[in-house]
Design a protein around this motif. Structure first.
Motif, PDB file in Angstrom:
ATOM      1  N   VAL A   1     -37.408  -6.839  -3.732  1.00 43.59           N
ATOM      2  CA  VAL A   1     -36.257  -6.732  -4.677  1.00 43.59           C
ATOM      3  C   VAL A   1     -35.021  -6.920  -4.135  1.00 43.59           C
ATOM      4  CG1 VAL A   1     -36.549  -4.168  -4.912  1.00 43.59           C
ATOM      5  CG2 VAL A   1     -35.709  -5.764  -6.879  1.00 43.59           C
TER       6      VAL A   1
ATOM      7  N   TRP B   1     -37.808  -5.853 -13.060  1.00 41.74           N
ATOM      8  CA  TRP B   1     -38.697  -5.778 -11.755  1.00 41.74           C
ATOM      9  C   TRP B   1     -39.213  -4.596 -11.665  1.00 41.74           C
ATOM     10  CZ3 TRP B   1     -37.871  -9.751  -7.557  1.00 41.74           C
ATOM     11  CH2 TRP B   1     -38.844  -9.333  -6.353  1.00 41.74           C
TER      12      TRP B   1
ATOM     13  N   TYR C   1     -34.614  -2.009 -12.479  1.00 42.68           N
ATOM     14  CA  TYR C   1     -35.980  -1.793 -11.205  1.00 42.68           C
ATOM     15  C   TYR C   1     -36.603  -0.455 -11.307  1.00 42.68           C
ATOM     16  CZ  TYR C   1     -37.969  -1.069  -6.734  1.00 42.68           C
ATOM     17  OH  TYR C   1     -38.974  -1.054  -5.555  1.00 42.68           O
TER      18      TYR C   1
END
Ligand code: SAM
Length: 276
Positions: free
Chosen positions: A97, A108, A130
């Protein structure tokens, strides 16, 4: 007194220390394959005797060319889908990532066992969009909590072999049933790699057992009919292998003559749902 993060993992979860270390070793090369500076700084943060892994820098390409291939495929998917969900299972301490640094339209999710996710939380910074999921990938519950409103990139590098075939197939079916379209980018060991697992130092030292052998894409397509094959190659056949030199190039000449050895590590890429 140290402010390093301690680590206490066994079995499959421990294997990711080796893959992290190999990426860190690669980052020190003058001409790295991956150049993962995040992995390099992560090993400084973790209180672990890396020498105990018994890994030398000459081993690094064994791992980094695979990771580089999945970075290329992930980049390609995200270039075509600015708004997407990435589910990266068996993430270990991989810093994909951060390497890829996706745009703001991408959500993500990194998924691994709780001990691994706990270590990630201590070592790596958070970032917008994230998410960390502390669960076995085989537990059906976590996937249901991931919003299924965007095209999916389901990425599993170095994880399938730790699952049984039934677990792996069930996981792929759940993914293609929950999301309406996307890609599955995944690697597999063939029967020879599974059969010879005791000869693989990284596996043996972590006390892991490997289960699932996949010999060709048809093994997957026959059981997960929602998938369409986009690409399939091997460790030795992938374009990223061209980035290595020396003994690995010689090895390729030898394994060319022994197909089960040549095909022991396979990279597969599938699509599902309506093409866009
Ligand atoms: C060889 S490491 C690879 C890590 C990372 N993908 C990489 O390439 O550096 C295997 C990873 O798969 C994870 N793993 C194995 N079985 C799993 C499962 N059932 N659910 C989630 N993660 C799993 C392990 O914890 C470990 O982090």
């Amino acid at each position: 007194m140290t402010n390093k993060v301690s680590v206490d993992l066994t079995g499959p979860a421990k294997t990711m220390l080796s893959t992290l270390y190999l990426k860190a070793l690669d980052a020190d090369f003058d001409e790295p394959v991956l150049g993962d500076r995040f992995a390099r700084s992560a090993i400084e943060r973790i209180d672990f005797n890396w020498d105990d892994l018994g890994i030398g820098s000459s081993w690094a390409p064994l791992l980094t060319v695979r990771t580089a291939q999945y970075d290329i495929w992930a980049h390609q998917f995200l270039a075509a889908h600015a708004n997407a969900t990435v589910v990266h299972v068996g993430c270990g301490m991989d810093t994909r990532v951060f390497r890829i640094d996706p745009g703001t339209g991408v959500q993500w999710y990194d998924v691994d066992f709780p001990g691994v996710i706990d270590l990630r939380e201590k070592v790596y910074p958070s970032r917008p969009n994230y998410h960390l999921v502390a669960s076995s990938a085989t537990d059906p519950a976590w996937l249901d909590r991931i919003p299924a409103d965007r095209p999916l990139l389901f990425l599993a590098e170095g994880m399938s072999m730790y699952l049984t075939e039934d677990q792996g197939i069930a996981l792929l079916r759940r993914v293609t049933e929950r999301f309406s379209s996307g890609e599955v980018q995944i690697d597999f060991f063939n029967w020879l790699a599974i059969k010879s697992q005791k000869t693989q130092t990284l596996v043996r030292r972590s006390n892991s057992t490997l289960h699932w052998a996949v010999n060709r894409p048809d093994d997957i397509l026959g059981q997960v009919p929602a998938l369409r094959l986009l690409a399939a190659t091997t460790f030795f056949g992938a374009s990223t292998f061209e980035r290595v030199s020396g003994p690995f190039k010689v090895a390729r000449q030898v394994v060319r003559l022994i197909p089960p050895l040549r095909d022991s590590l396979q990279y597969h890429r599938y699509a599902f749902g309506s093409p866009d």
